[in-house]
Design an enzyme around this catalytic site. Structure first.
Site, PDB file in Angstrom:
ATOM      1  N   VAL A  89       0.853  -1.199   0.000  1.00  0.00           N
ATOM      2  CA  VAL A  89       0.000   0.000   0.000  1.00  0.00           C
ATOM      3  C   VAL A  89       0.884   1.243   0.000  1.00  0.00           C
ATOM      4  O   VAL A  89       2.073   1.168   0.295  1.00  0.00           O
ATOM      5  CB  VAL A  89      -0.937   0.013   1.230  1.00  0.00           C
ATOM      6  CG1 VAL A  89      -1.914  -1.145   1.172  1.00  0.00           C
ATOM      7  CG2 VAL A  89      -0.137  -0.033   2.534  1.00  0.00           C
ATOM      8  N   ALA A 163      11.535  -0.180 -12.009  1.00  0.00           N
ATOM      9  CA  ALA A 163      11.315   1.215 -12.405  1.00  0.00           C
ATOM     10  C   ALA A 163      10.103   1.238 -13.322  1.00  0.00           C
ATOM     11  O   ALA A 163       9.910   0.319 -14.142  1.00  0.00           O
ATOM     12  CB  ALA A 163      12.548   1.767 -13.109  1.00  0.00           C
ATOM     13  N   CYS A 275       8.846   7.857  -5.785  1.00  0.00           N
ATOM     14  CA  CYS A 275       9.827   7.307  -4.843  1.00  0.00           C
ATOM     15  C   CYS A 275      10.971   8.236  -4.452  1.00  0.00           C
ATOM     16  O   CYS A 275      11.269   8.376  -3.274  1.00  0.00           O
ATOM     17  CB  CYS A 275      10.424   6.022  -5.425  1.00  0.00           C
ATOM     18  SG  CYS A 275       9.274   4.668  -5.343  1.00  0.00           S
TER      19      CYS A 275
HETATM   20  C1  UDX Z   1       3.269   2.207  -3.227  1.00  0.00           C
HETATM   21  C2  UDX Z   1       4.209   3.202  -2.589  1.00  0.00           C
HETATM   22  O1  UDX Z   1       4.129   4.424  -3.305  1.00  0.00           O
HETATM   23  C3  UDX Z   1       5.622   2.745  -2.582  1.00  0.00           C
HETATM   24  O2  UDX Z   1       6.383   3.505  -1.699  1.00  0.00           O
HETATM   25  C4  UDX Z   1       5.710   1.383  -2.117  1.00  0.00           C
HETATM   26  O3  UDX Z   1       7.021   0.933  -2.317  1.00  0.00           O
HETATM   27  C5  UDX Z   1       4.706   0.458  -2.743  1.00  0.00           C
HETATM   28  O4  UDX Z   1       3.413   0.979  -2.673  1.00  0.00           O
HETATM   29  P1  UDX Z   1       2.468   2.091  -5.695  1.00  0.00           P
HETATM   30  O5  UDX Z   1       2.074   0.690  -5.956  1.00  0.00           O
HETATM   31  O6  UDX Z   1       3.068   2.860  -6.791  1.00  0.00           O
HETATM   32  O7  UDX Z   1       3.584   2.149  -4.583  1.00  0.00           O
HETATM   33  O8  UDX Z   1       1.265   2.884  -4.982  1.00  0.00           O
HETATM   34  P2  UDX Z   1      -0.210   3.075  -5.495  1.00  0.00           P
HETATM   35  O9  UDX Z   1      -0.260   2.953  -6.975  1.00  0.00           O
HETATM   36  O10 UDX Z   1      -0.715   4.285  -4.815  1.00  0.00           O
HETATM   37  O11 UDX Z   1      -0.976   1.790  -4.929  1.00  0.00           O
HETATM   38  C6  UDX Z   1      -1.286   1.561  -3.602  1.00  0.00           C
HETATM   39  C7  UDX Z   1      -2.660   0.873  -3.542  1.00  0.00           C
HETATM   40  O12 UDX Z   1      -2.925   0.477  -2.207  1.00  0.00           O
HETATM   41  C8  UDX Z   1      -3.835   1.759  -3.984  1.00  0.00           C
HETATM   42  O13 UDX Z   1      -4.527   1.135  -5.039  1.00  0.00           O
HETATM   43  C9  UDX Z   1      -4.705   1.872  -2.729  1.00  0.00           C
HETATM   44  O14 UDX Z   1      -6.090   1.898  -3.011  1.00  0.00           O
HETATM   45  C10 UDX Z   1      -4.314   0.615  -1.972  1.00  0.00           C
HETATM   46  N1  UDX Z   1      -4.558   0.694  -0.531  1.00  0.00           N
HETATM   47  C11 UDX Z   1      -4.046   1.705   0.210  1.00  0.00           C
HETATM   48  C12 UDX Z   1      -5.314  -0.316   0.090  1.00  0.00           C
HETATM   49  O15 UDX Z   1      -5.799  -1.217  -0.564  1.00  0.00           O
HETATM   50  N2  UDX Z   1      -5.468  -0.266   1.448  1.00  0.00           N
HETATM   51  C13 UDX Z   1      -4.961   0.748   2.208  1.00  0.00           C
HETATM   52  O16 UDX Z   1      -5.143   0.748   3.433  1.00  0.00           O
HETATM   53  C14 UDX Z   1      -4.236   1.769   1.555  1.00  0.00           C
HETATM   54  C1  UDX Z   2      12.917   4.415  -9.160  1.00  0.00           C
HETATM   55  C2  UDX Z   2      14.070   3.407  -9.098  1.00  0.00           C
HETATM   56  O1  UDX Z   2      14.811   3.458 -10.326  1.00  0.00           O
HETATM   57  C3  UDX Z   2      13.518   2.012  -8.859  1.00  0.00           C
HETATM   58  O2  UDX Z   2      14.584   1.080  -8.704  1.00  0.00           O
HETATM   59  C4  UDX Z   2      12.654   2.022  -7.605  1.00  0.00           C
HETATM   60  O3  UDX Z   2      12.067   0.758  -7.396  1.00  0.00           O
HETATM   61  C5  UDX Z   2      11.567   3.060  -7.711  1.00  0.00           C
HETATM   62  O4  UDX Z   2      12.142   4.361  -7.980  1.00  0.00           O
HETATM   63  P1  UDX Z   2      11.122   5.099 -11.005  1.00  0.00           P
HETATM   64  O5  UDX Z   2      10.892   6.280 -10.131  1.00  0.00           O
HETATM   65  O6  UDX Z   2       9.957   4.287 -11.460  1.00  0.00           O
HETATM   66  O7  UDX Z   2      12.122   4.078 -10.295  1.00  0.00           O
HETATM   67  O8  UDX Z   2      11.892   5.586 -12.343  1.00  0.00           O
HETATM   68  P2  UDX Z   2      13.395   5.999 -12.664  1.00  0.00           P
HETATM   69  O9  UDX Z   2      13.763   5.405 -13.967  1.00  0.00           O
HETATM   70  O10 UDX Z   2      14.303   5.730 -11.537  1.00  0.00           O
HETATM   71  O11 UDX Z   2      13.274   7.585 -12.904  1.00  0.00           O
HETATM   72  C6  UDX Z   2      13.019   8.487 -11.832  1.00  0.00           C
HETATM   73  C7  UDX Z   2      13.113   9.907 -12.335  1.00  0.00           C
HETATM   74  O12 UDX Z   2      14.450  10.260 -12.654  1.00  0.00           O
HETATM   75  C8  UDX Z   2      12.301  10.176 -13.613  1.00  0.00           C
HETATM   76  O13 UDX Z   2      11.670  11.428 -13.516  1.00  0.00           O
HETATM   77  C9  UDX Z   2      13.358  10.189 -14.701  1.00  0.00           C
HETATM   78  O14 UDX Z   2      12.984  10.944 -15.815  1.00  0.00           O
HETATM   79  C10 UDX Z   2      14.519  10.830 -13.951  1.00  0.00           C
HETATM   80  N1  UDX Z   2      15.844  10.501 -14.523  1.00  0.00           N
HETATM   81  C11 UDX Z   2      16.262   9.203 -14.577  1.00  0.00           C
HETATM   82  C12 UDX Z   2      16.669  11.535 -14.966  1.00  0.00           C
HETATM   83  O15 UDX Z   2      16.297  12.716 -14.915  1.00  0.00           O
HETATM   84  N2  UDX Z   2      17.905  11.214 -15.456  1.00  0.00           N
HETATM   85  C13 UDX Z   2      18.368   9.932 -15.514  1.00  0.00           C
HETATM   86  O16 UDX Z   2      19.515   9.726 -15.964  1.00  0.00           O
HETATM   87  C14 UDX Z   2      17.514   8.900 -15.065  1.00  0.00           C
END
Ligand code: UDX
Ligand code: UDX
Length: 479
Positions: A89, A163, A275
């Site tokens: 979550v 990612a 993140c």
């Molecule tokens: C989230 C966090 O952002 C990240 O830090 C963590 O590593 C993994 O969970 P993400 O899957 O991207 O990542 O989040 P999000 O797309 O917001 O999904 C979370 C889901 O949990 C939502 O669909 C929300 O409805 C659900 N949720 C939240 C529950 O089912 N129960 C709860 O109590 C709270």
């Molecule tokens: C990141 C981590 O890479 C992943 O391992 C972790 O599980 C979640 O957080 P994510 O945020 O999905 O993943 O994407 P990422 O590819 O890391 O990009 C993050 C941000 O950095 C984006 O806005 C991207 O455009 C930016 N970025 C990335 C740069 O500006 N320059 C780069 O060289 C790489």
């Protein structure tokens, strides 16, 4: 089916959905149920229009859904049937009270633990998939054991490193899978049980096992190091602009050193995503908690530079456009925080658009995957303006040519591949003159565009001003 081979994941988000789809695809004998309190989201997972755009995800879900992959709002049944329960979550940055603006809000995680303890009908392995502050497992253990009804709970930490945009490939072939657990016999058995799941498709040497605290901290550290590289490069991009160096040439040369490596050195308008900022703020909070103020200040700079980079980009736009953008139409190309995703959380585009709106610009936004609803709602939150007001100043367009039509400037904020090969001659003719192009991702064909007549500004580059000669024009067109 063996009860221990039933997996449940609470949270059908960007992490939970794809991760469980991969486990189900790789382990046809394991029943995987993803539960979420958001019924609309679950409906989408059960439809042809998945809630998440991610290359390869549709195929992955379709192959397993209804066979051994299920999406449901019945959280209690999901918990009861499973031997292993992933908690995935969201843990947003706290917006209230102590630690507001930096600590993670663990309300959702604690509620999940309480629910698991309340409805469990047997021993369970509870896996932290959400990124959490170090020692959260301690709190989870206390909540679970205080409400255990005689059952045993083992807590594991198994942070997700995928990612967005490459989630399926990352899950299919991860650099590493990290599993942290207690050093007790029961903890080690729990680790082994989860290792056995991943070992179905991940080479054993890539599955690392550690203690709980190392696993929890490794996720924060990995994200902090990645974000730090981007802020380092973005800080240097300002120096490149001042000195006439080209940031892409500098990072290419530096990245050739195998000790540095070439990945994650792309200068940009700023990193976004759910993140990086959250995890660094979390790390900073943790350091301050332990009295490590110098360490906290050091990591905080990564976020400070990222904020500055976005501000700097907008300032450059305003300076270049004769110190005023009031009433000017600016075509925003890309709103997602990176390419190949529809995710806009913490996207640099939000801060850039908010600043442009503060300067009274008119925006025409195009993104290939982000809906106009998502764009407007993100901007409504960021500006505090009602959507009805925003709609008068933010026009969401269905293609980049419409967005650019009549615009004073283009601003590329997401590195979608399709922006590299637009018909820039056509766009130029449809824009006001001088036609400005601000490349926040360094992906546009700068030489060609300058030859056409655009005033191009890019991150970490300074181009000479003035119209190109006809020889330069011919050379750029034929390149
Ligand atoms: C989230 C966090 O952002 C990240 O830090 C963590 O590593 C993994 O969970 P993400 O899957 O991207 O990542 O989040 P999000 O797309 O917001 O999904 C979370 C889901 O949990 C939502 O669909 C929300 O409805 C659900 N949720 C939240 C529950 O089912 N129960 C709860 O109590 C709270
Ligand atoms: C990141 C981590 O890479 C992943 O391992 C972790 O599980 C979640 O957080 P994510 O945020 O999905 O993943 O994407 P990422 O590819 O890391 O990009 C993050 C941000 O950095 C984006 O806005 C991207 O455009 C930016 N970025 C990335 C740069 O500006 N320059 C780069 O060289 C790489």
């Amino acid at each position: 089916m063996n009860a221990s081979l039933n997996i449940c994941c609470i949270g059908a988000g960007y992490v939970g959905g794809p991760t469980m789809a991969m486990i189900a695809a790789q382990c046809p004998d394991i029943r995987v149920t993803v539960v979420d309190m958001d019924a609309a989201r679950i409906d989408q997972w059960n439809s042809d229009q998945l809630p998440i755009y991610e290359p390869g995800l549709h195929e992955l879900v379709m192959a397993a859904r209804g066979r051994n992959l299920f999406f449901s709002t019945d959280i209690d049944s999901g918990i009861r049937q499973a031997g292993i329960i992933f908690v995935s979550v969201n843990t947003p940055t706290k917006s209230y009270g102590i630690g507001a603006g930096s600590a993670s809000d663990l309300t959702n995680v604690e509620l999940c633990a309480r629910r698991i303890a309340a409805v469990a009908n047997g021993n369970k392995i509870v896996v932290e998939k959400s990124t959490l502050p170090v020692r959260t497992a301690e709190s989870l253990k206390r909540v679970l054991h205080a409400n255990a009804n005689g059952y045993k709970f083992d807590i594991l930490s198994n942070p997700e490193f995928l990612a967005e945009g490459t989630a399926v490939a990352d899950l299919q072939s991860p650099d590493r899978v990290l599993i942290g657990g207690d050093e007790t016999r029961s903890g080690q058995l729990a680790i082994q049980e989860l290792v056995n799941v991943y070992a179905r498709w991940v080479p054993r040497e890539r599955i690392l096992t550690t203690n709980l605290w190392s696993s929890e901290l490794s996720k924060l550290v990995s994200n902090a190091l990645l974000a730090q590289r981007i802020s380092s490069v973005n800080a240097l991009s300002a120096l490149c602009e001042a000195t006439g160096a080209d940031v892409d040439e500098v990072t290419f040369a530096a990245g050739k050193d195998s000790r540095i490596g070439s990945k994650f050195l792309k200068a940009s308008v700023g990193f976004g995503g759910s993140c990086f900022q959250k995890d660094i703020l979390n790390l900073v909070y943790l350091c301050r908690h332990y009295g490590l103020n110098e360490v906290a200040n050091y990591w905080e700079q990564v976020v400070t530079i990222n904020t500055w980079q976005k501000t700097r980009f907008v300032s450059r736009m305003i300076d270049t456009m004769f110190n005023t953008i009031a009433g000017k139409r600016i075509a925003i190309l890309g709103f997602a925080f990176k390419k190949n995703t529809n995710d806009t959380r913490a996207s640099a585009a939000i801060d850039v658009c908010r600043a442009l709106l503060n300067e009274r610009a008119q925006l025409a936004v195009y993104d290939p995957q982000v809906t106009s609803r998502a764009i407007l709602s993100q901007l409504a939150i960021a500006t505090g303006l009602p959507v009805s007001d925003l709609e008068k100043r933010v026009h969401c367009e269905s293609d980049p040519y419409r967005a650019a039509d009549g615009a004073d400037a283009l601003a590329v904020l997401t590195e979608w591949d399709e922006f590299k090969s637009l018909d820039f001659e056509f766009i130029y003719r449809s824009m006001k003159k001088p036609a400005f192009a601000f490349d926040g991702r360094n992906i546009l064909p700068h030489a060609l565009m300058r030859a056409i007549g655009y005033d191009v500004q890019a991150i970490g580059k300074s181009f000479p001003t003035g119209a190109p000669t006809s020889a330069q024009y011919s050379e750029a067109i034929s390149a």
